[in-house]
Design an enzyme around this catalytic site. Structure first.
Site, PDB file in Angstrom:
ATOM      1  N   HIS A   1      11.627 -10.086 -50.726  1.00  0.00           N
ATOM      2  CA  HIS A   1      10.961  -8.852 -51.158  1.00  0.00           C
ATOM      3  C   HIS A   1      11.966  -7.771 -51.562  1.00  0.00           C
ATOM      4  O   HIS A   1      11.671  -6.581 -51.447  1.00  0.00           O
ATOM      5  CB  HIS A   1      10.021  -8.349 -50.056  1.00  0.00           C
ATOM      6  CG  HIS A   1      10.732  -8.010 -48.775  1.00  0.00           C
ATOM      7  ND1 HIS A   1      10.207  -8.273 -47.542  1.00  0.00           N
ATOM      8  CD2 HIS A   1      11.928  -7.416 -48.539  1.00  0.00           C
ATOM      9  CE1 HIS A   1      11.046  -7.869 -46.611  1.00  0.00           C
ATOM     10  NE2 HIS A   1      12.103  -7.339 -47.197  1.00  0.00           N
TER      11      HIS A   1
ATOM     12  N   HIS B   1       9.042  -1.145 -43.984  1.00  0.00           N
ATOM     13  CA  HIS B   1      10.418  -0.645 -43.849  1.00  0.00           C
ATOM     14  C   HIS B   1      10.371   0.858 -43.568  1.00  0.00           C
ATOM     15  O   HIS B   1      10.789   1.672 -44.389  1.00  0.00           O
ATOM     16  CB  HIS B   1      11.213  -0.924 -45.120  1.00  0.00           C
ATOM     17  CG  HIS B   1      11.335  -2.379 -45.449  1.00  0.00           C
ATOM     18  ND1 HIS B   1      10.304  -3.127 -45.988  1.00  0.00           N
ATOM     19  CD2 HIS B   1      12.379  -3.236 -45.321  1.00  0.00           C
ATOM     20  CE1 HIS B   1      10.711  -4.375 -46.173  1.00  0.00           C
ATOM     21  NE2 HIS B   1      11.968  -4.465 -45.779  1.00  0.00           N
TER      22      HIS B   1
ATOM     23  N   HIS C   1      20.593 -12.397 -45.636  1.00  0.00           N
ATOM     24  CA  HIS C   1      21.107 -11.118 -46.127  1.00  0.00           C
ATOM     25  C   HIS C   1      21.440 -10.192 -44.976  1.00  0.00           C
ATOM     26  O   HIS C   1      20.825 -10.243 -43.922  1.00  0.00           O
ATOM     27  CB  HIS C   1      20.172 -10.433 -47.131  1.00  0.00           C
ATOM     28  CG  HIS C   1      18.826  -9.961 -46.641  1.00  0.00           C
ATOM     29  ND1 HIS C   1      17.897 -10.776 -46.041  1.00  0.00           N
ATOM     30  CD2 HIS C   1      18.231  -8.745 -46.720  1.00  0.00           C
ATOM     31  CE1 HIS C   1      16.788 -10.082 -45.784  1.00  0.00           C
ATOM     32  NE2 HIS C   1      16.973  -8.844 -46.167  1.00  0.00           N
TER      33      HIS C   1
ATOM     34  N   GLU D   1      14.160 -11.571 -40.743  1.00  0.00           N
ATOM     35  CA  GLU D   1      12.855 -11.442 -41.421  1.00  0.00           C
ATOM     36  C   GLU D   1      12.164 -12.807 -41.560  1.00  0.00           C
ATOM     37  O   GLU D   1      10.939 -12.874 -41.685  1.00  0.00           O
ATOM     38  CB  GLU D   1      13.028 -10.848 -42.829  1.00  0.00           C
ATOM     39  CG  GLU D   1      13.361  -9.368 -42.835  1.00  0.00           C
ATOM     40  CD  GLU D   1      13.604  -8.807 -44.239  1.00  0.00           C
ATOM     41  OE1 GLU D   1      13.696  -7.590 -44.354  1.00  0.00           O
ATOM     42  OE2 GLU D   1      13.733  -9.579 -45.222  1.00  0.00           O
TER      43      GLU D   1
HETATM   44  C1  DHB Z   1      17.539  -5.528 -49.704  1.00  0.00           C
HETATM   45  C2  DHB Z   1      16.774  -6.573 -49.197  1.00  0.00           C
HETATM   46  C3  DHB Z   1      15.710  -6.290 -48.348  1.00  0.00           C
HETATM   47  O1  DHB Z   1      14.957  -7.272 -47.783  1.00  0.00           O
HETATM   48  C4  DHB Z   1      15.387  -4.976 -48.038  1.00  0.00           C
HETATM   49  O2  DHB Z   1      14.301  -4.755 -47.272  1.00  0.00           O
HETATM   50  C5  DHB Z   1      16.154  -3.931 -48.537  1.00  0.00           C
HETATM   51  C6  DHB Z   1      17.237  -4.211 -49.377  1.00  0.00           C
HETATM   52  C7  DHB Z   1      18.685  -5.810 -50.616  1.00  0.00           C
HETATM   53  O3  DHB Z   1      19.063  -6.972 -50.828  1.00  0.00           O
HETATM   54  O4  DHB Z   1      19.213  -4.862 -51.204  1.00  0.00           O
HETATM   55 FE    FE Z   2      13.557  -6.346 -46.086  1.00  0.00          FE
END
Ligand code: DHB
Ligand code: FE
Length: 314
Positions: free
Chosen positions: A12, A59, A193, A240
Site C-alpha cells: 500500500h 497510519h 520494508h 504489516e
Molecule cells: C512506505 C511504505 C508504507 O507501507 C508506508 O505505510 C509508508 C511509506 C514507503 O515505502 O515509502
Molecule cells: Fe504501511
C-alpha cells in the site's frame, strides 16, 4: 449464502497513490509497478465481487496514539478519504456494507474476537492504494468495501496466529450470511520494508518469496512466526504482513494461486502481490492425468531487473 471466492494481497506504498494522483504512472519507474497489476485488474473485472473486505492498517489517520484498537471493523455506510497532510487523495469515498458488516461483527464477536466497531471512520492510503491497484481510478469504486483496520503500528500488534484465526471467524461469518454475495478479501501492506532507523531501505527478497510460497501452500507455518522474525528479516514495517494471514485464514485450506507479482523497489518497499482463489466445486474434482498434462504452469520472465511476473493458473 455469501461466500469468499478469492483473496488478494497488495502493498500500500503511499508513493504509488501519489504517482496516480500526479499522473506519473507512465514514467519507467512507476510503469514497472503498475504493469504488474494489469492482469489483476482484468481478473477482478471478470470476478465482479459484490463486496470486498479490505484488511489494512491505519497510519495515524483515523486513530492516533491516543486510541489504538487492535482490530477495527468499519460498519458505516460511507468512509471518507483521510487528509494525510496534503489534502484527501482525489479518489472516491468508500461505500460500506453496513448490513454485512453488522453480521460479521455479531458472528465474529460471539466467536470471541473482540472487534472495535467503527460507525464513523476515515480511510487512508493503507486502504485506497490497494483499491487503486486492483480497480484503477474509477469515478466510483465498483463495489461496497468493508474496512478492517489492524494495529501494526504501535507495539504490540496481534500475532500471526491470532490474525489467521480471525480470518477463520470471518469465513464462518460470511458463510452464515443468507444473501447470495460474492466476496473478495484483501490483505494489504508489506512486503519487506523499513522506513526509518539504521536499517532504513532494507529489502529481503529471499524472505518475501518464501513468504509468498508459504502463504499459498503452507500458511500454518507462517502463523508460528514471531514478530521479531518479521522485523529482523523483513524490516520494522515488514510486520504489516501479519495482516495477510487474516486474508489467508478466510480462505479454504487448499487454494489455487491465480497470479503473483513481485517487484523492488516502490519507494522503500518490496511490492508483493498475489491472488489466491478458493476452488469451486467443479475445480475440486480430481483432474485426469491427461488434463493436467495439457495445462502446464507457465512462467513469463520480464526483462526489468528485480521484476517477476509468474502466471501460474488462469
Ligand atoms: C512506505 C511504505 C508504507 O507501507 C508506508 O505505510 C509508508 C511509506 C514507503 O515505502 O515509502
Ligand atoms: Fe504501511
Amino acid at each position: 449464502m455469501a461466500r469468499i471466492v478469492a483473496g488478494v494481497t497488495s502493498s500500500h506504498v503511499p508513493a504509488i497513490g501519489a504517482a496516480i494522483d500526479n499522473h506519473r504512472t507512465g514514467e519507467p519507474y512507476w510503469q514497472r509497478v503498475f504493469e504488474g497489476f494489469e492482469r489483476s485488474k482484468e481478473w477482478i473485472a471478470k470476478v465482479k465481487p459484490d463486496v470486498c473486505i479490505v484488511v489494512y492498517n491505519d497510519h495515524a489517520s483515523a486513530f492516533s496514539v491516543e486510541m489504538i484498537p487492535t482490530f477495527a471493523l468499519g460498519t458505516a455506510a460511507e468512509f471518507p478519504i483521510a487528509d494525510e497532510g496534503w489534502g484527501p487523495r482525489p479518489v472516491p469515498a468508500v461505500q460500506g456494507h453496513p448490513e454485512l458488516a453488522a453480521h460479521i461483527a455479531q458472528s465474529v464477536i460471539l466467536d470471541e474476537f473482540d472487534l472495535t466497531l467503527c460507525n464513523k471512520m476515515e480511510v487512508d492510503h493503507g486502504l485506497t492504494v490497494p483499491l487503486n491497484l486492483m480497480f484503477g481510478t474509477p469515478k466510483q469504486w465498483p463495489c461496497p468495501v468493508i474496512p478492517l483496520a489492524v494495529n501494526v503500528v504501535m507495539y504490540p500488534p496481534p500475532t500471526g496466529h491470532r490474525c489467521f484465526m480471525l480470518g477463520r471467524a470471518i469465513k464462518k461469518a460470511i458463510e452464515s450470511y443468507p444473501k447470495d454475495l460474492k466476496v473478495v478479501i484483501f490483505g494489504t501492506g508489506g512486503m519487506s520494508h523499513q522506513i526509518s532507523g539504521q536499517r532504513a531501505g532494507l529489502i529481503n527478497s529471499k524472505f518475501d518469496h518464501a513468504f509468498l510460497d508459504n502463504l499459498t501452500k503452507n500458511p500454518k507455518k507462517l502463523t508460528r512466526m514471531p514478530h521479531l522474525e518479521y522485523m529482523r528479516e523483513a524490516g520494522a514495517e515488514g510486520v504489516e504482513m501479519v495482516m495477510w494471514l487474516i486474508m489467508r485464514g478466510a480462505l479454504d485450506d487448499n487454494v489455487d494461486e491465480v497470479y503473483r507479482f513481485y517487484t523492488v523497489p516502490a519507494s522503500n518497499t518490496a511490492v508483493g502481490h498475489i491472488i489466491l482463489a478458493n476452488r469451486t466445486k467443479a475445480s475440486k474434482k480430481p483432474a485426469s492425468k491427461k488434463a493436467v498434462a495439457r495445462k502446464p504452469a507457465t512462467k513469463i520472465k520480464r526483462a526489468a531487473a528485480g521484476q517477476k511476473i509468474q502466471r501460474i493458473r488462469s
